[in-house]
Design a protein around this motif. Sequence first.
Motif, PDB file in Angstrom:
ATOM      1  N   SER A  40     -20.762  -1.079 -16.610  1.00 18.32           N
ATOM      2  CA  SER A  40     -19.464  -0.355 -16.075  1.00 18.32           C
ATOM      3  C   SER A  40     -19.584  -0.574 -14.527  1.00 18.32           C
ATOM      4  O   SER A  40     -20.286   0.012 -13.996  1.00 18.32           O
ATOM      5  CB  SER A  40     -19.374   1.276 -16.360  1.00 18.32           C
ATOM      6  N   LEU A  41     -18.653  -1.232 -14.061  1.00 20.42           N
ATOM      7  CA  LEU A  41     -18.693  -1.490 -12.658  1.00 20.42           C
ATOM      8  C   LEU A  41     -17.730  -0.511 -11.904  1.00 20.42           C
ATOM      9  O   LEU A  41     -16.727  -0.207 -12.405  1.00 20.42           O
ATOM     10  CB  LEU A  41     -18.130  -2.873 -12.172  1.00 20.42           C
ATOM     11  N   PRO A  42     -18.187  -0.114 -10.644  1.00 23.27           N
ATOM     12  CA  PRO A  42     -16.996   0.854 -10.105  1.00 23.27           C
ATOM     13  C   PRO A  42     -15.779  -0.036  -9.484  1.00 23.27           C
ATOM     14  O   PRO A  42     -15.573  -0.849  -9.654  1.00 23.27           O
ATOM     15  CB  PRO A  42     -17.926   1.154  -8.544  1.00 23.27           C
ATOM     16  N   ALA A  43     -14.731   0.932  -9.361  1.00 31.39           N
ATOM     17  CA  ALA A  43     -13.614   0.485  -9.082  1.00 31.39           C
ATOM     18  C   ALA A  43     -13.711  -0.543  -7.911  1.00 31.39           C
ATOM     19  O   ALA A  43     -14.214   0.051  -6.807  1.00 31.39           O
ATOM     20  CB  ALA A  43     -12.308   1.490  -9.037  1.00 31.39           C
ATOM     21  N   ALA A  44     -12.940  -1.522  -7.610  1.00 38.95           N
ATOM     22  CA  ALA A  44     -12.935  -2.246  -6.232  1.00 38.95           C
ATOM     23  C   ALA A  44     -12.134  -1.360  -5.332  1.00 38.95           C
ATOM     24  O   ALA A  44     -11.154  -1.019  -5.327  1.00 38.95           O
ATOM     25  CB  ALA A  44     -12.275  -3.594  -6.507  1.00 38.95           C
ATOM     26  N   THR A  45     -12.812  -1.414  -3.990  1.00 37.52           N
ATOM     27  CA  THR A  45     -12.349  -0.569  -2.755  1.00 37.52           C
ATOM     28  C   THR A  45     -11.740  -1.577  -1.884  1.00 37.52           C
ATOM     29  O   THR A  45     -10.998  -1.365  -1.133  1.00 37.52           O
ATOM     30  CB  THR A  45     -13.289   0.279  -2.205  1.00 37.52           C
ATOM     31  N   THR A  46     -12.114  -2.810  -2.070  1.00 37.51           N
ATOM     32  CA  THR A  46     -11.539  -3.709  -1.045  1.00 37.51           C
ATOM     33  C   THR A  46     -11.302  -5.121  -1.775  1.00 37.51           C
ATOM     34  O   THR A  46     -12.146  -5.527  -2.432  1.00 37.51           O
ATOM     35  CB  THR A  46     -12.733  -4.190   0.147  1.00 37.51           C
ATOM     36  N   VAL A  47     -10.216  -5.513  -1.264  1.00 35.66           N
ATOM     37  CA  VAL A  47      -9.687  -7.076  -1.967  1.00 35.66           C
ATOM     38  C   VAL A  47      -9.532  -7.842  -0.835  1.00 35.66           C
ATOM     39  O   VAL A  47      -8.796  -7.578   0.095  1.00 35.66           O
ATOM     40  CB  VAL A  47      -8.323  -6.844  -2.744  1.00 35.66           C
ATOM     41  N   ASN A  48     -10.095  -9.032  -0.966  1.00 34.34           N
ATOM     42  CA  ASN A  48     -10.105  -9.947   0.008  1.00 34.34           C
ATOM     43  C   ASN A  48      -9.113 -11.175  -0.588  1.00 34.34           C
ATOM     44  O   ASN A  48      -9.332 -11.890  -1.521  1.00 34.34           O
ATOM     45  CB  ASN A  48     -11.252 -10.541   0.383  1.00 34.34           C
ATOM     46  N   ASN A  49      -7.906 -11.493   0.108  1.00 37.33           N
ATOM     47  CA  ASN A  49      -6.908 -12.255  -0.305  1.00 37.33           C
ATOM     48  C   ASN A  49      -6.911 -13.502   0.452  1.00 37.33           C
ATOM     49  O   ASN A  49      -6.400 -13.291   1.833  1.00 37.33           O
ATOM     50  CB  ASN A  49      -5.626 -11.853  -0.770  1.00 37.33           C
ATOM     51  N   TYR A  50      -7.429 -14.677   0.429  1.00 35.80           N
ATOM     52  CA  TYR A  50      -7.695 -15.576   1.549  1.00 35.80           C
ATOM     53  C   TYR A  50      -6.454 -16.552   1.411  1.00 35.80           C
ATOM     54  O   TYR A  50      -6.707 -17.675   2.000  1.00 35.80           O
ATOM     55  CB  TYR A  50      -8.803 -16.344   1.700  1.00 35.80           C
ATOM     56  N   ASN A  51      -5.808 -16.641   0.181  1.00 40.90           N
ATOM     57  CA  ASN A  51      -4.586 -17.568   0.002  1.00 40.90           C
ATOM     58  C   ASN A  51      -3.269 -17.231   0.522  1.00 40.90           C
ATOM     59  O   ASN A  51      -2.189 -17.804  -0.135  1.00 40.90           O
ATOM     60  CB  ASN A  51      -4.779 -17.916  -1.619  1.00 40.90           C
ATOM     61  N   GLY A  52      -3.079 -16.054   0.978  1.00 35.98           N
ATOM     62  CA  GLY A  52      -1.534 -15.697   1.398  1.00 35.98           C
ATOM     63  C   GLY A  52      -1.837 -14.543   2.426  1.00 35.98           C
ATOM     64  O   GLY A  52      -2.786 -14.203   2.801  1.00 35.98           O
ATOM     65  N   PRO A  53      -0.538 -14.196   2.659  1.00 33.04           N
ATOM     66  CA  PRO A  53      -0.427 -13.018   3.859  1.00 33.04           C
ATOM     67  C   PRO A  53      -1.049 -11.807   3.376  1.00 33.04           C
ATOM     68  O   PRO A  53      -1.133 -11.554   1.780  1.00 33.04           O
ATOM     69  CB  PRO A  53       0.888 -12.686   3.900  1.00 33.04           C
ATOM     70  N   VAL A  54      -1.843 -10.987   4.004  1.00 32.31           N
ATOM     71  CA  VAL A  54      -2.607  -9.864   3.612  1.00 32.31           C
ATOM     72  C   VAL A  54      -2.063  -8.642   4.385  1.00 32.31           C
ATOM     73  O   VAL A  54      -1.473  -8.785   5.217  1.00 32.31           O
ATOM     74  CB  VAL A  54      -4.053  -9.927   4.092  1.00 32.31           C
ATOM     75  N   VAL A  55      -1.453  -7.626   3.444  1.00 30.14           N
ATOM     76  CA  VAL A  55      -0.918  -6.529   3.800  1.00 30.14           C
ATOM     77  C   VAL A  55      -1.720  -5.162   3.559  1.00 30.14           C
ATOM     78  O   VAL A  55      -2.049  -5.051   2.536  1.00 30.14           O
ATOM     79  CB  VAL A  55       0.364  -6.317   3.453  1.00 30.14           C
ATOM     80  N   THR A  56      -2.205  -4.455   4.450  1.00 28.43           N
ATOM     81  CA  THR A  56      -2.944  -3.168   4.083  1.00 28.43           C
ATOM     82  C   THR A  56      -2.051  -2.167   4.571  1.00 28.43           C
ATOM     83  O   THR A  56      -1.694  -2.065   5.568  1.00 28.43           O
ATOM     84  CB  THR A  56      -4.300  -3.259   4.950  1.00 28.43           C
ATOM     85  N   VAL A  57      -1.844  -1.176   3.524  1.00 23.51           N
ATOM     86  CA  VAL A  57      -1.144  -0.051   3.844  1.00 23.51           C
ATOM     87  C   VAL A  57      -2.072   1.183   3.317  1.00 23.51           C
ATOM     88  O   VAL A  57      -2.632   1.234   2.339  1.00 23.51           O
ATOM     89  CB  VAL A  57       0.118  -0.026   3.016  1.00 23.51           C
ATOM     90  N   ASN A  58      -2.279   1.867   4.646  1.00 17.92           N
ATOM     91  CA  ASN A  58      -2.937   3.388   4.359  1.00 17.92           C
ATOM     92  C   ASN A  58      -1.932   4.603   4.165  1.00 17.92           C
ATOM     93  O   ASN A  58      -1.151   4.562   5.107  1.00 17.92           O
ATOM     94  CB  ASN A  58      -3.909   3.388   5.432  1.00 17.92           C
ATOM     95  N   GLY A  59      -2.419   5.627   3.686  1.00 20.60           N
ATOM     96  CA  GLY A  59      -1.522   6.800   3.641  1.00 20.60           C
ATOM     97  C   GLY A  59      -1.081   7.349   2.254  1.00 20.60           C
ATOM     98  O   GLY A  59      -0.955   6.353   1.572  1.00 20.60           O
ATOM     99  N   ASP A  60      -1.017   8.509   2.363  1.00 20.42           N
ATOM    100  CA  ASP A  60      -0.425   9.141   1.252  1.00 20.42           C
ATOM    101  C   ASP A  60       1.088   8.676   0.942  1.00 20.42           C
ATOM    102  O   ASP A  60       1.671   8.690   2.123  1.00 20.42           O
ATOM    103  CB  ASP A  60      -0.487  10.581   1.346  1.00 20.42           C
ATOM    104  N   HIS A  61       1.372   8.562  -0.306  1.00 17.31           N
ATOM    105  CA  HIS A  61       2.888   8.155  -0.515  1.00 17.31           C
ATOM    106  C   HIS A  61       3.526   7.007   0.262  1.00 17.31           C
ATOM    107  O   HIS A  61       4.514   7.077   0.513  1.00 17.31           O
ATOM    108  CB  HIS A  61       3.852   9.575  -0.273  1.00 17.31           C
ATOM    109  N   ALA A  62       2.633   6.056   0.570  1.00 18.46           N
ATOM    110  CA  ALA A  62       3.072   4.939   1.557  1.00 18.46           C
ATOM    111  C   ALA A  62       4.017   3.879   0.577  1.00 18.46           C
ATOM    112  O   ALA A  62       3.695   3.770  -0.885  1.00 18.46           O
ATOM    113  CB  ALA A  62       2.088   3.978   1.805  1.00 18.46           C
ATOM    114  N   GLN A  63       5.080   3.291   0.953  1.00 18.50           N
ATOM    115  CA  GLN A  63       5.898   2.739   0.149  1.00 18.50           C
ATOM    116  C   GLN A  63       6.089   1.313   1.127  1.00 18.50           C
ATOM    117  O   GLN A  63       6.119   1.189   2.315  1.00 18.50           O
ATOM    118  CB  GLN A  63       7.478   3.225  -0.033  1.00 18.50           C
TER     119      GLN A  63
END
Length: 176
Positions: A40-63
């Motif tokens: 049983s692995l913990p849920a991933a907290t960081t995803v590294n995507n090196y094949n396209g644009p990376v968008v990181t959105v933080n905050g509650d109720h972000a859209q």
Amino acid sequence: MANGFKINKQAIRKMSREIEREFAKNPVRVPLEADHRAVSLPAATTVNNYNGPVVTVNGDHAQLAWDNQSVTQVQAHIEQVAPGYEQLAQLLTDILASLSTFPLDETDGSELRENANLVLQEVVKSEPDQGIVRRGVTLIKGLLAPISAGLGKAATEETAEAARQVIDALGASLPF
């Protein structure tokens, strides 16, 4: 060591290097089968995507909407303002919406925004801390005071009057 026996460390290093070379030429392959039910692995907290644009959105109720022709986003997040603080909450919301009309520098603008949001977060609690509310309102009034006196570089008579009205309304909207 006992009876004059000595370990030849140089020979051991040479033998290790030769074994490493031999394994490099002929690697040992051991097939493994994992029992995925026991892992049983913990849920991933960081995803590294090196094949396209990376968008990181933080905050509650972000859209986020991207590369769409027409988008409609709705959030049904409503917080109840504590009784007596409704006028203050409405006034702070109006100040935040019209912040660009006041000639504040970037630092003062962000300070005003942070304090207004802090007070808004406090007034939606069941029992708001009057000290936090009073300090936040006082700081906001202090940031607007130079504009109301016409001391800012870009302060016009209209913005000075608007700042005076906001300062008066802030003082009047406190329920204590």
